[in-house]
Design an enzyme around this catalytic site. Sequence first.
Site, PDB file in Angstrom:
ATOM      1  N   LYS A   1      65.741  65.287  53.471  1.00 31.96           N
ATOM      2  CA  LYS A   1      64.750  66.193  52.885  1.00 31.96           C
ATOM      3  C   LYS A   1      64.387  67.223  53.950  1.00 31.96           C
ATOM      4  O   LYS A   1      64.554  66.960  55.146  1.00 31.96           O
ATOM      5  CB  LYS A   1      63.490  65.403  52.485  1.00 31.96           C
TER       6      LYS A   1
ATOM      7  N   GLY B   1      51.761  66.880  33.948  1.00 32.28           N
ATOM      8  CA  GLY B   1      52.621  67.837  34.663  1.00 32.28           C
ATOM      9  C   GLY B   1      53.456  68.570  33.640  1.00 32.28           C
ATOM     10  O   GLY B   1      54.081  67.947  32.772  1.00 32.28           O
ATOM     11  N   TYR B   2      53.435  69.901  33.716  1.00 36.26           N
ATOM     12  CA  TYR B   2      54.175  70.663  32.711  1.00 36.26           C
ATOM     13  C   TYR B   2      55.024  71.732  33.389  1.00 36.26           C
ATOM     14  O   TYR B   2      55.098  72.870  32.970  1.00 36.26           O
ATOM     15  CB  TYR B   2      53.198  71.266  31.685  1.00 36.26           C
ATOM     16  N   GLY B   3      55.683  71.327  34.499  1.00 36.44           N
ATOM     17  CA  GLY B   3      56.570  72.248  35.212  1.00 36.44           C
ATOM     18  C   GLY B   3      58.003  72.006  34.808  1.00 36.44           C
ATOM     19  O   GLY B   3      58.294  71.684  33.647  1.00 36.44           O
TER      20      GLY B   3
HETATM   21  P1  NAD Z   1      56.674  71.974  39.195  1.00 37.78           P
HETATM   22  O1  NAD Z   1      56.035  72.597  40.371  1.00 37.78           O
HETATM   23  O2  NAD Z   1      57.637  72.757  38.371  1.00 37.78           O
HETATM   24  O3  NAD Z   1      55.549  71.431  38.181  1.00 37.78           O
HETATM   25  C1  NAD Z   1      54.467  70.653  38.602  1.00 37.78           C
HETATM   26  C2  NAD Z   1      53.489  70.526  37.453  1.00 37.78           C
HETATM   27  O4  NAD Z   1      52.441  69.643  37.869  1.00 37.78           O
HETATM   28  C3  NAD Z   1      52.816  71.837  37.034  1.00 37.78           C
HETATM   29  O5  NAD Z   1      52.681  71.865  35.624  1.00 37.78           O
HETATM   30  C4  NAD Z   1      51.433  71.734  37.682  1.00 37.78           C
HETATM   31  O6  NAD Z   1      50.447  72.484  36.987  1.00 37.78           O
HETATM   32  C5  NAD Z   1      51.188  70.248  37.570  1.00 37.78           C
HETATM   33  N1  NAD Z   1      50.171  69.760  38.496  1.00 37.78           N
HETATM   34  C6  NAD Z   1      50.000  70.071  39.797  1.00 37.78           C
HETATM   35  N2  NAD Z   1      48.917  69.440  40.289  1.00 37.78           N
HETATM   36  C7  NAD Z   1      48.413  68.710  39.286  1.00 37.78           C
HETATM   37  C8  NAD Z   1      47.308  67.834  39.159  1.00 37.78           C
HETATM   38  N3  NAD Z   1      46.487  67.596  40.182  1.00 37.78           N
HETATM   39  N4  NAD Z   1      47.096  67.230  37.964  1.00 37.78           N
HETATM   40  C9  NAD Z   1      47.917  67.475  36.926  1.00 37.78           C
HETATM   41  N5  NAD Z   1      48.963  68.291  36.959  1.00 37.78           N
HETATM   42  C10 NAD Z   1      49.207  68.899  38.134  1.00 37.78           C
HETATM   43  O7  NAD Z   1      57.343  70.611  39.744  1.00 37.78           O
HETATM   44  P2  NAD Z   1      58.529  69.780  39.098  1.00 37.78           P
HETATM   45  O8  NAD Z   1      59.832  70.279  39.614  1.00 37.78           O
HETATM   46  O9  NAD Z   1      58.315  69.666  37.624  1.00 37.78           O
HETATM   47  O10 NAD Z   1      58.296  68.348  39.782  1.00 37.78           O
HETATM   48  C11 NAD Z   1      57.321  67.441  39.302  1.00 37.78           C
HETATM   49  C12 NAD Z   1      57.493  66.101  40.017  1.00 37.78           C
HETATM   50  O11 NAD Z   1      58.812  65.624  39.792  1.00 37.78           O
HETATM   51  C13 NAD Z   1      57.334  66.155  41.541  1.00 37.78           C
HETATM   52  O12 NAD Z   1      56.782  64.930  41.972  1.00 37.78           O
HETATM   53  C14 NAD Z   1      58.762  66.257  42.039  1.00 37.78           C
HETATM   54  O13 NAD Z   1      58.896  65.788  43.369  1.00 37.78           O
HETATM   55  C15 NAD Z   1      59.453  65.359  41.035  1.00 37.78           C
HETATM   56  N6  NAD Z   1      60.894  65.576  40.924  1.00 37.78           N
HETATM   57  C16 NAD Z   1      61.383  66.812  40.538  1.00 37.78           C
HETATM   58  C17 NAD Z   1      62.748  66.980  40.422  1.00 37.78           C
HETATM   59  C18 NAD Z   1      63.317  68.288  39.937  1.00 37.78           C
HETATM   60  O14 NAD Z   1      64.540  68.327  39.664  1.00 37.78           O
HETATM   61  N7  NAD Z   1      62.540  69.333  39.761  1.00 37.78           N
HETATM   62  C19 NAD Z   1      63.626  65.926  40.737  1.00 37.78           C
HETATM   63  C20 NAD Z   1      63.098  64.693  41.121  1.00 37.78           C
HETATM   64  C21 NAD Z   1      61.728  64.535  41.207  1.00 37.78           C
END
Ligand code: NAD
Length: 421
Positions: free
Chosen positions: A105, A217-219
């Site tokens: 990482k 979480g809605y990312g």
């Molecule tokens: P992102 O940044 O696209 O989305 C994050 C979401 O979480 C957003 O909607 C944000 O508003 C919300 N959020 C942030 N703080 C918050 C809180 N305190 N309470 C509620 N919601 C909150 O991130 P992502 O890529 O969707 O990743 C989300 C999780 O999944 C992370 O833990 C990341 O490490 C994990 N993950 C992502 C991937 C990937 O391919 N993107 C792969 C493995 C794991």
Amino acid sequence: MKEVNPFETAQRQLDKAAEALDLEESIHQALREPMRTFIVNFQVRMDDGSSRTFKGYRVQYNDALGPTKGGLRFHPDETLDTVKALAAWMTWKTAVADIPYGGGKGGVVCSPNQLSEREMERISRSYICAISDYIGPDKDIPAPDVYTTSQTMAWMMDEFSKIKGVNAPDVITGKPVEIGGSMGRGDATARGVIYTIREAANKLNMSLDKASIAVQGYGNVGSHIHRLMEEQLGAKVVAIGDEGGAIYSEEGIRYSKVMDNMKDHGVFSKDMDGVEYLGGVDEGNKKLLELDVDILIPAAIENVLTEENADEVKADVIAEAANGPTTPEADDILNEKGIYIIPDFLCNAGGVTVSYFEWVQNRNRYYWSQAEVYERLDKKMTKAFADVHNRAREEDVDNRTAAYMVSIEKIAQAMKLRGWV
Ligand code: NAD
């Protein structure tokens, strides 16, 4: 709330699994720390002509099973311990998914929202320049993560190729499709999550078309989970939450409705027609986590399920799409309550699996169709899920410990065969 050091969490989880596995002490100690940690400080010319020094990290946790693999985060609060924890989890994740990689990482301490695109490009290129001797297609292969995108990966791949005088698409994954990215990477993590949920529901005799689901979480991950839950599993998402708060509807919240709403607002607005507003970021998400739903999917940030709220969780299944959403104390409480947990490094392994597919395609200069990627992903996730589920039943341990057992056994065996221990 008590500050939780993510690396201490990662080490405690490992200790628990080491005990269950009766792991040799030499291997246990070797796995408690990363093999290599790089800290680089590099200078970047800013748009106003000044020069600024940035700090970057790259952690190569363990490479017994293959080159290290893991994302790069651009974040103002990045710490070495966070990067070390995430690198450890990547190591267990690639092993549990049976991918011939170790775990790594990295990150740069910076605030992307205060930087111009040209500054982002110069930071990306300078960071790669600083670590270029330590990464490579057979050494360590970065990927996008928090606040880094396919464009960031394109700049980094280009910089590495220039430094080495070769065309090296296989040094980094998560690239745009036009320059070697894989089909299907965009929603791969979410797709992997829903495959594991489908498998868990089969084992638990749960009908997904009748199940209620809450997604925090809605990312990138959470929003695709919502779509795929409806599209692939015919399931009903009753609550969603993000940094702006959370909403609920007993009848279900349609994905298309949220997308329509987001078109106007950028994020979903909390006063959407026909939904109940649960509250802002803290209150709303607290209520969301405690809803009486069949499946709870934390897909936002780490440490949201703690000893303070674990007892209030009513879901039958928790699918940990986020990394590290559950503290060790909460884990004990949830297991005690008999909740079926799909642990993070199994549940969200779909992203790194398609990253691996990208690297394989880059090496062969031969590209697969989207359908082929999905089919191979399904096979890998289904097999990984079965390995963990079966191991947990055979050994009478919780799923997280079983996932650790499956992956650590593979890494330990590789370390022994290589003659390290
Ligand atoms: P992102 O940044 O696209 O989305 C994050 C979401 O979480 C957003 O909607 C944000 O508003 C919300 N959020 C942030 N703080 C918050 C809180 N305190 N309470 C509620 N919601 C909150 O991130 P992502 O890529 O969707 O990743 C989300 C999780 O999944 C992370 O833990 C990341 O490490 C994990 N993950 C992502 C991937 C990937 O391919 N993107 C792969 C493995 C794991």
